[in-house]
Design a protein around this motif. Structure first.
Motif, short mmCIF file in Angstrom:
data_model
loop_
_atom_site.label_atom_id
_atom_site.label_comp_id
_atom_site.label_asym_id
_atom_site.label_seq_id
_atom_site.Cartn_x
_atom_site.Cartn_y
_atom_site.Cartn_z
N PHE A 238 0.82 -1.22 0.00
CA PHE A 238 0.00 0.00 0.00
C PHE A 238 0.85 1.27 0.00
O PHE A 238 0.42 2.31 -0.49
N GLY A 239 2.04 1.18 0.57
CA GLY A 239 2.90 2.36 0.66
C GLY A 239 3.31 2.91 -0.70
O GLY A 239 3.70 4.07 -0.81
N HIS A 240 3.20 2.08 -1.73
CA HIS A 240 3.65 2.53 -3.06
C HIS A 240 2.49 2.71 -4.03
O HIS A 240 2.69 2.71 -5.24
N MET A 241 1.29 2.86 -3.47
CA MET A 241 0.18 3.33 -4.30
C MET A 241 0.43 4.82 -4.52
O MET A 241 0.70 5.56 -3.57
N LYS A 249 9.04 12.72 -3.67
CA LYS A 249 9.85 11.58 -4.07
C LYS A 249 9.77 10.48 -2.99
O LYS A 249 9.80 10.76 -1.79
N CYS A 250 9.63 9.25 -3.44
CA CYS A 250 9.57 8.10 -2.52
C CYS A 250 10.92 7.37 -2.58
O CYS A 250 11.62 7.44 -3.59
N TYR A 251 11.26 6.65 -1.51
CA TYR A 251 12.54 5.94 -1.49
C TYR A 251 12.62 4.84 -2.56
O TYR A 251 13.68 4.37 -2.92
N CYS A 252 11.44 4.45 -3.09
CA CYS A 252 11.42 3.39 -4.11
C CYS A 252 11.85 3.91 -5.48
O CYS A 252 12.04 3.14 -6.40
N GLY A 253 11.95 5.23 -5.61
CA GLY A 253 12.37 5.80 -6.89
C GLY A 253 11.24 6.52 -7.61
O GLY A 253 11.48 7.33 -8.50
N LYS A 254 9.98 6.20 -7.23
CA LYS A 254 8.84 6.87 -7.87
C LYS A 254 8.52 8.17 -7.14
O LYS A 254 9.11 8.49 -6.12
N ARG A 255 7.53 8.86 -7.68
CA ARG A 255 7.04 10.08 -7.02
C ARG A 255 5.58 9.91 -6.65
O ARG A 255 4.83 9.28 -7.37
N GLY A 256 5.21 10.52 -5.53
CA GLY A 256 3.79 10.58 -5.15
C GLY A 256 3.24 9.38 -4.43
O GLY A 256 2.02 9.26 -4.24
N CYS A 257 4.14 8.46 -3.99
CA CYS A 257 3.66 7.26 -3.27
C CYS A 257 3.09 7.65 -1.90
O CYS A 257 3.52 8.63 -1.28
N LEU A 258 2.16 6.84 -1.41
CA LEU A 258 1.59 7.04 -0.07
C LEU A 258 2.70 7.12 0.98
O LEU A 258 2.62 7.91 1.92
ZN LIG Z 1 7.23 4.29 -3.51
#
Ligand SMILES: [Zn+2]
Length: 381
Positions: A238-241, A249-258
């Motif tokens: 859910f954290g990466h929805m 910026k999210c630590y996963c590399g994407k932007r706008g994640c929960l």
């Molecule tokens: Zn993420």
């Protein structure tokens, strides 16, 4: 010593289901078991007699009479079996010892930074064995250790026995056997969010989404009495929805994640330390904290509303944030109603009850359930 065994498979499964039912319900009568599991009374009487004789359950009082003989209340016998839950994090090791009644008997935490080295795994085993020794299991008390459940932060392939990926530990494709290499007990593994859900879900018949709100955001989907793993073991991330296109910026590399909006780090100074300073300030009415909290709850309400739309079931808010939400639910529920036209009643939202070591507690509980599921014979010395 009494041993139950040698019966046909169906008898064994019936006995296991009886044991699991008493374990979950805590206090039941023989009539309850017959009604809930659809067993005949002679089957229930035999299963209960076997489990009592083996010392795993006991009669713990009587129910009030409704005219006939008073029904005896059955429960799990305390002081017989226990399990250890071990939570591995990037910098710490948390251990919990609990009995079959989910009573926590001991807790220990160590600063123990993770390294994918032989030295780390050997020391991990030594720490677990020291914990066993410290609690004098089977020496000065009657407990028998049934095993050690592990909680790991990452994606696990249970069939292959692999930790496929862990951002938190910074590793890929680690054999789970490494973690139990120096541990001479039965072991089982699951990820931290699944274990936390396992600790928090008390009603196994209730479909539930568990949202873990710690320094990272994760979760678990508990449907039809099981954790739904997904086709590739990646369910409930859910954290990466994405909740804000081109957002933070999210630590996963994407932007706008929960995760970028609702992890506990958002509320901490420089993303580190404890949540205490933030909530102290909030409770004292510091306007900056109120502004940050309002934005936080807005994003959380959006995500929770989406989860409710997708799954139509209860939702538990867990982790450190869930443990701090009491007293703030009115404003959160107001925000939730704004996003959700289908449910005015927000009683589907629950707060996690464990403020600490939730994943370790769940790991111990999983070990206990695995023990009961796989056991060929029940015996007590
Ligand atoms: Zn993420």
């Amino acid at each position: 010593m009494k041993t139950i065994g040698g019966g046909v498979e169906i008898k064994r499964l019936n006995r296991i289901r009886t044991m699991q039912y008493i374990l979950d319900a805590k206090m039941v009568s023989r009539q309850d078991i017959a009604a809930a599991l659809g067993f005949s009374m002679p089957t229930v009487l035999q299963n209960v007699a076997d489990l009592i004789e083996c010392g795993l359950i006991c009669e713990a009082g009587e129910y009030g009479s409704t005219g006939g003989r008073k029904a005896k209340a059955l429960s799990i016998r305390g002081g017989v079996r226990c399990a250890i839950g071990v939570e591995v994090t990037a910098h710490h090791l948390h251990m919990v010892l609990s009995d079959l009644n989910q009573k926590v008997l001991d807790i220990a935490s160590y600063r123990f930074p993770y390294q994918n080295t032989q030295e780390y795994y050997v020391k991990l085993g030594e720490l677990v064995q020291e914990f066993v020794k410290k609690n004098k299991l089977g020496i000065e008390n009657s407990y028998t250790l049934i095993g050690v459940g592990f909680s790991l932060p990452g994606i696990l392939d249970q069939d292959q026995g692999m930790l496929l990926q862990s951002h938190a530990l910074g590793v890929f494709n680690i054999n789970l056997g490494q973690f139990s290499y120096n541990i001479p007990y039965n072991t089982c593994f699951d990820n931290d969010a699944n274990n936390a859900a396992y600790a928090e879900i008390t009603d196994k018949q209730q479909n539930t989404i568990y949202l873990s709100l710690n320094d990272t955001v994760g979760g678990a989907t508990y449907i039809n009495g099981r954790i739904y793993q997904g086709d590739h073991y990646k369910s409930a991330e859910f954290g990466h929805m994405v909740i804000v296109p081109n957002g933070e910026k999210c630590y996963c590399g994407k932007r706008g994640c929960l995760d970028a909006y609702c992890s506990a780090r958002v509320l901490k100074k420089n993303g580190e330390g404890t949540l205490e300073p933030f909530f102290d300030g909030l409770n004292k009415g510091v306007s900056e904290n109120e502004r940050i909290w309002d934005v936080y709850l807005e994003h959380l309400a959006l995500a929770v509303s989406n989860l409710r739309m997708a799954y139509d079931c209860d939702i538990i808010l867990g982790g450190n944030i869930g443990g701090n939400m009491e007293g703030h639910m009115y404003i959160f529920e107001e925000k939730l109603r704004k996003y959700n036209n289908f449910d005015y009643d927000t009683s589907y939202i629950h707060l996690g009850k464990y403020k600490r070591e939730c994943s370790a507690i769940g790991a111990a509980r999983l070990m206990q359930d695995r023990y009961i599921e796989k056991i060929e014979t029940f015996s007590v010395n």
